[in-house]
Design a protein around this motif. Structure first.
Motif, short mmCIF file in Angstrom:
data_model
loop_
_atom_site.label_atom_id
_atom_site.label_comp_id
_atom_site.label_asym_id
_atom_site.label_seq_id
_atom_site.Cartn_x
_atom_site.Cartn_y
_atom_site.Cartn_z
N ASP A 142 37.96 23.48 22.85
CA ASP A 142 37.26 23.74 24.14
C ASP A 142 36.64 22.42 24.45
O ASP A 142 35.54 22.32 24.07
CB ASP A 142 36.19 24.90 23.97
CG ASP A 142 35.73 25.12 25.59
OD1 ASP A 142 35.78 24.34 26.37
OD2 ASP A 142 35.17 26.22 25.60
N HIS A 143 37.31 21.85 25.18
CA HIS A 143 36.79 20.33 25.56
C HIS A 143 35.83 20.50 26.44
O HIS A 143 34.86 19.72 26.33
CB HIS A 143 38.18 19.60 26.10
CG HIS A 143 39.37 19.53 25.05
ND1 HIS A 143 39.17 18.86 24.10
CD2 HIS A 143 40.66 19.90 25.24
CE1 HIS A 143 40.54 18.92 23.57
NE2 HIS A 143 41.33 19.67 24.30
N THR A 144 35.88 21.58 27.34
CA THR A 144 34.43 21.53 28.35
C THR A 144 33.15 21.80 27.41
O THR A 144 32.21 21.38 27.67
CB THR A 144 34.68 22.72 29.33
OG1 THR A 144 35.95 22.54 30.23
CG2 THR A 144 33.57 22.75 30.12
N ARG A 145 33.28 22.76 26.55
CA ARG A 145 32.35 23.00 25.64
C ARG A 145 31.76 21.64 24.66
O ARG A 145 30.77 21.27 24.83
CB ARG A 145 32.35 23.89 24.59
CG ARG A 145 31.45 24.54 23.75
CD ARG A 145 30.19 25.26 24.58
NE ARG A 145 29.20 25.36 23.64
CZ ARG A 145 29.31 26.64 22.92
NH1 ARG A 145 30.23 27.44 23.27
NH2 ARG A 145 28.12 26.94 22.16
N THR A 146 32.71 21.14 24.62
CA THR A 146 32.66 19.74 23.60
C THR A 146 31.73 18.75 24.76
O THR A 146 30.88 17.90 24.17
CB THR A 146 33.93 18.98 23.22
OG1 THR A 146 34.58 19.73 22.43
CG2 THR A 146 33.58 17.91 22.56
N LEU A 147 32.12 18.46 25.90
CA LEU A 147 31.42 17.86 26.92
C LEU A 147 29.81 18.12 26.65
O LEU A 147 29.06 17.52 26.97
CB LEU A 147 31.95 17.77 28.47
CG LEU A 147 33.05 17.23 28.75
CD1 LEU A 147 33.45 17.39 30.03
CD2 LEU A 147 33.23 15.66 28.17
N GLY A 148 29.72 19.54 26.77
CA GLY A 148 28.18 20.25 26.80
C GLY A 148 27.53 19.48 25.53
O GLY A 148 26.39 19.17 25.14
N ASP A 193 32.70 20.97 33.72
CA ASP A 193 33.38 19.78 33.43
C ASP A 193 32.08 18.95 34.43
O ASP A 193 31.61 17.99 33.86
CB ASP A 193 34.47 19.69 33.78
CG ASP A 193 35.64 20.36 32.97
OD1 ASP A 193 35.13 20.69 31.83
OD2 ASP A 193 36.31 20.50 33.34
N VAL A 194 32.07 19.38 35.69
CA VAL A 194 31.12 18.69 36.38
C VAL A 194 29.59 18.54 36.09
O VAL A 194 29.14 17.43 36.09
CB VAL A 194 31.24 18.94 37.91
CG1 VAL A 194 30.33 18.58 38.91
CG2 VAL A 194 32.72 19.05 38.39
N PHE A 195 29.26 19.80 35.57
CA PHE A 195 27.91 19.69 35.47
C PHE A 195 27.31 19.02 34.06
O PHE A 195 26.30 18.19 34.08
CB PHE A 195 27.62 20.95 34.94
CG PHE A 195 27.59 22.14 36.22
CD1 PHE A 195 27.43 21.62 37.45
CD2 PHE A 195 27.90 23.37 36.09
CE1 PHE A 195 27.50 22.54 38.53
CE2 PHE A 195 27.80 24.36 37.25
CZ PHE A 195 27.86 23.97 38.62
N HIS A 196 28.41 18.87 33.17
CA HIS A 196 28.13 18.21 32.00
C HIS A 196 28.41 16.53 32.10
O HIS A 196 27.56 15.83 31.64
CB HIS A 196 29.06 18.43 30.77
CG HIS A 196 28.97 19.93 30.49
ND1 HIS A 196 27.66 20.56 30.13
CD2 HIS A 196 29.91 20.77 29.86
CE1 HIS A 196 27.71 21.68 29.77
NE2 HIS A 196 29.16 22.12 29.58
N LEU A 197 29.53 16.15 32.90
CA LEU A 197 29.40 14.73 33.39
C LEU A 197 28.38 14.27 34.06
O LEU A 197 28.18 13.32 33.82
CB LEU A 197 31.06 14.66 34.25
CG LEU A 197 31.20 13.50 34.71
CD1 LEU A 197 31.46 12.24 33.75
CD2 LEU A 197 32.43 13.56 35.61
#
Length: 327
Positions: A142-148, A193-197
């Motif tokens: 889960d790449h989105t979770r990894t951004l978090g 994705d936007v929130f973590h970025l």
């Protein structure tokens, strides 16, 4: 559509402020439903216990820091302090990490508080030890979770375990997926994705220009689709994303419809109509807490727009204020 809070003039400051105050007032009244159960570190489901409290902390902190109205900041500040106290002033995270050494959610949740300067010495040591293990650096699907997780590492002051830009490139936002293919899950992936970025709107300068243009072009269409479904939670997240962009994308019509979905008590249902009068508090909480939080968050970002702080220091860990240490 229920409610009666439809602002006549679109998404101007006063309607946005009313929505934020009303939402936070309802959330404040729901504190008992945010409280952690005694078995939170053993048998309780983190998705129904820790996750709501973490979301409350994440979004109330941004509101208490950035909303221009003192009354709104005070409401959010009370909720944030409540969330920190529920963790035993951070001690909870040590228990969670010792119980699940490879789980990422304790670090993600701790990062919300660490960003503000709140910390626990024992947890700091555990986090640094655990995130230095080989098992922490394994690839996650889960790449989105990894951004978090990477954003949490930055907040705590840890070295990133992976390259942020490389992980972003693997997400729905990074790939600029065909906009007509987004189902509900994929749409939530893009919003996060936007929130973590952007660190939940604090750092819009981190958004690459081509991805900002992709979002600018397609958010109106996505909003139209989810408004038709009356999925207010995702509508709120998309309005927050629109406000996270370097050049925010306003949508007064979407704001009017979201305001119309907000009940007189301030609650916003996740989908469809609000729970009927007489609904048990726990049931109303489950149906409304996240979408109500998101509404207050999105209204705050839309309210401050391009005036919000941005730059390399946005979201950097700061010392604890005496008033916070004493609370």
């Amino acid at each position: 559509m229920t409610g009666g809070r439809v602002p006549a003039a679109g998404a101007g400051p006063e309607p946005l402020d009313r929505m934020a105050v009303s939402a936070l007032t309802w959330l404040d009244g729901m504190r008992p439903c945010f409280r952690l159960p005694p078995d939170v570190t053993t048998d309780a489901d983190p998705n129904t216990t820790l996750k709501p409290l973490g979301e409350l902390a994440e979004l109330s902190h941004l509101i208490r820091t950035h909303h221009p109205l003192p009354a709104v900041r005070d409401l959010a500040d009370g909720l944030f302090r409540f969330a920190w106290r529920e963790t035993g002033d951070g001690e909870l995270f040590g228990d969670l990490i010792r119980g699940e050494p490879r789980a990422t959610y304790p670090v993600e949740l701790y990062g919300v508080f660490a960003q503000t300067g709140l910390s626990h010495p024992g947890v700091e040591e555990l986090v640094r030890t655990m995130t230095g293990l080989r098992g922490w650096r394994v690839a996650r699907e889960d790449h989105t979770r990894t951004l978090g997780v990477l954003n949490a590492e930055r907040r705590i002051g840890l070295r990133h375990h992976a390259d942020f830009d490389a992980v972003l490139a693997m997400t729905g936002l990074g790939r600029a997926v065909e906009p007509w293919t987004l189902d509900r899950k994929a749409a939530y992936g893009v919003t996060h994705d936007v929130f973590h970025l952007t660190d939940w709107g604090r750092a819009p300068h981190r958004m690459p220009a081509d991805r900002a243009e992709y979002l600018r072009l397609w958010i109106p269409s996505w909003l139209e689709s989810w408004l038709e479904e009356e999925l207010w939670d995702l509508v709120g997240e998309l309005l927050a994303v629109a406000a996270c962009l370097p050049a925010p994308v306003p949508d007064a019509a979407a704001w009017r419809l979201l305001a119309g979905a907000q009940g007189a008590d301030g609650a916003v249902p996740e989908i469809g109509a609000a729970p009927p009068p007489g609904t048990a508090a726990a049931e109303a909480f489950t149906a409304c807490y996240h979408s109500t939080l998101v509404t207050a968050f999105a209204a705050t970002l839309a309210r401050i727009g391009p005036t919000r702080p941005a730059g390399p220091t946005a979201g950097v860990r700061r010392p604890v204020l005496e008033s916070e240490a004493a609370s």
